[in-house]
Design a protein around this motif. Structure first.
Motif, short mmCIF file in Angstrom:
data_model
loop_
_atom_site.label_atom_id
_atom_site.label_comp_id
_atom_site.label_asym_id
_atom_site.label_seq_id
_atom_site.Cartn_x
_atom_site.Cartn_y
_atom_site.Cartn_z
N SER A 87 37.19 32.69 45.12
CA SER A 87 36.60 33.23 43.89
C SER A 87 37.10 32.54 42.62
O SER A 87 36.41 32.55 41.61
CB SER A 87 36.87 34.74 43.79
N TRP A 88 38.26 31.93 42.66
CA TRP A 88 38.82 31.28 41.48
C TRP A 88 38.37 29.82 41.33
O TRP A 88 38.64 29.17 40.34
CB TRP A 88 40.35 31.32 41.52
N CYS A 89 37.67 29.31 42.31
CA CYS A 89 37.28 27.89 42.39
C CYS A 89 36.07 27.62 41.50
O CYS A 89 34.99 28.16 41.74
CB CYS A 89 37.00 27.56 43.85
N LYS A 93 32.02 28.50 42.01
CA LYS A 93 31.24 29.32 41.07
C LYS A 93 29.94 28.62 40.70
O LYS A 93 28.91 29.27 40.54
CB LYS A 93 32.06 29.60 39.80
N GLU A 123 43.41 34.01 47.69
CA GLU A 123 42.86 34.92 46.70
C GLU A 123 43.93 35.81 46.06
O GLU A 123 45.05 35.90 46.56
CB GLU A 123 41.80 35.83 47.35
N ARG A 124 43.51 36.50 45.04
CA ARG A 124 44.38 37.46 44.33
C ARG A 124 44.00 38.88 44.69
O ARG A 124 43.97 39.75 43.84
CB ARG A 124 44.27 37.22 42.83
N SER A 128 39.11 40.85 43.64
CA SER A 128 38.54 39.64 43.02
C SER A 128 37.37 39.10 43.85
O SER A 128 36.38 38.60 43.30
CB SER A 128 39.61 38.56 42.81
N PHE A 132 33.44 38.97 42.55
CA PHE A 132 32.71 37.72 42.63
C PHE A 132 31.37 37.91 43.36
O PHE A 132 30.32 37.48 42.87
CB PHE A 132 33.56 36.68 43.37
#
Length: 191
Positions: A87-89, A93, A123-124, A128, A132
């Protein structure tokens, strides 16, 4: 004391301006996803055994966000887009709206399934991932690689990484980096 406060304020302003200038310069050099050249097997590293074109990929069994069990071999006979993401990538996104659009238009007519394996160890937390999925309106299965075992089996070093698997259950392409809807369609049409 006042000189020290003024000095701190000036220093903070200078640092703030440098950050803003850096962010703006990075934004100017970023290319939209449609301009990124994506092709089959863009990697320059060697495949691990079993991950080469024409090989049957390793099977796995993972639980999805909704609690369903996904097993890769259950999809033999379908064209499979096996995607690894987090999800942070940023590139993930950029890619996800294209994948969702393609899936919504073609999942039945093209006999295709997208299996988007979340690298949960990176992931966190589940929140998250859920945010997403909701934000992008994803409707394809999202299996969770809770222990990183599938990531290791598929030698995923960069995300997103996608394997295109044909109806006979063999790997046809490996793509490292984001894909747009046009590229996904072209690759699936050639499976």
């Amino acid at each position: 004391m006042k000189k020290r406060t003024v000095g701190l304020v000036i220093t903070a302003l200078i640092i703030g301006m440098l950050i803003v200038m850096t962010v703006k310069s990075n934004m100017k050099t970023a290319e939209p996803i449609d301009a990124i050249v994506v092709g089959a097997d863009t990697t320059t590293t060697e495949y691990e055994s079993g991950l080469e074109e024409g090989n049957t990929p390793p099977d796995f069994e993972l639980s999805t966000l909704s609690g369903d069990i996904i097993k890769l071999t259950d999809y033999k006979g379908k064209k499979v887009i096996l995607n690894f993401w987090a999800s942070w990538c940023g590139p993930c996104k950029a890619e996800m709206p294209h994948m969702q659009n393609y899936y919504a238009k073609n999942k039945d007519s093209a006999n295709v399934e997208i299996i988007a394996v979340n690298l949960t160890t990176e992931e966190r937390g589940l929140v998250s991932i859920e945010k997403f999925v909701d934000a992008y309106g994803l409707t394809f299965p999202i299996p969770l690689d809770n222990d990183g075992e599938v990531m290791d089996m598929y030698r995923v070093m960069t995300i997103p990484t996608t394997y295109m698997i044909s109806t006979d259950g063999t790997i046809k392409h490996k793509i490292i980096g984001p894909m747009d809807e046009k590229t996904i369609k072209e690759l699936v049409d050639n499976l």
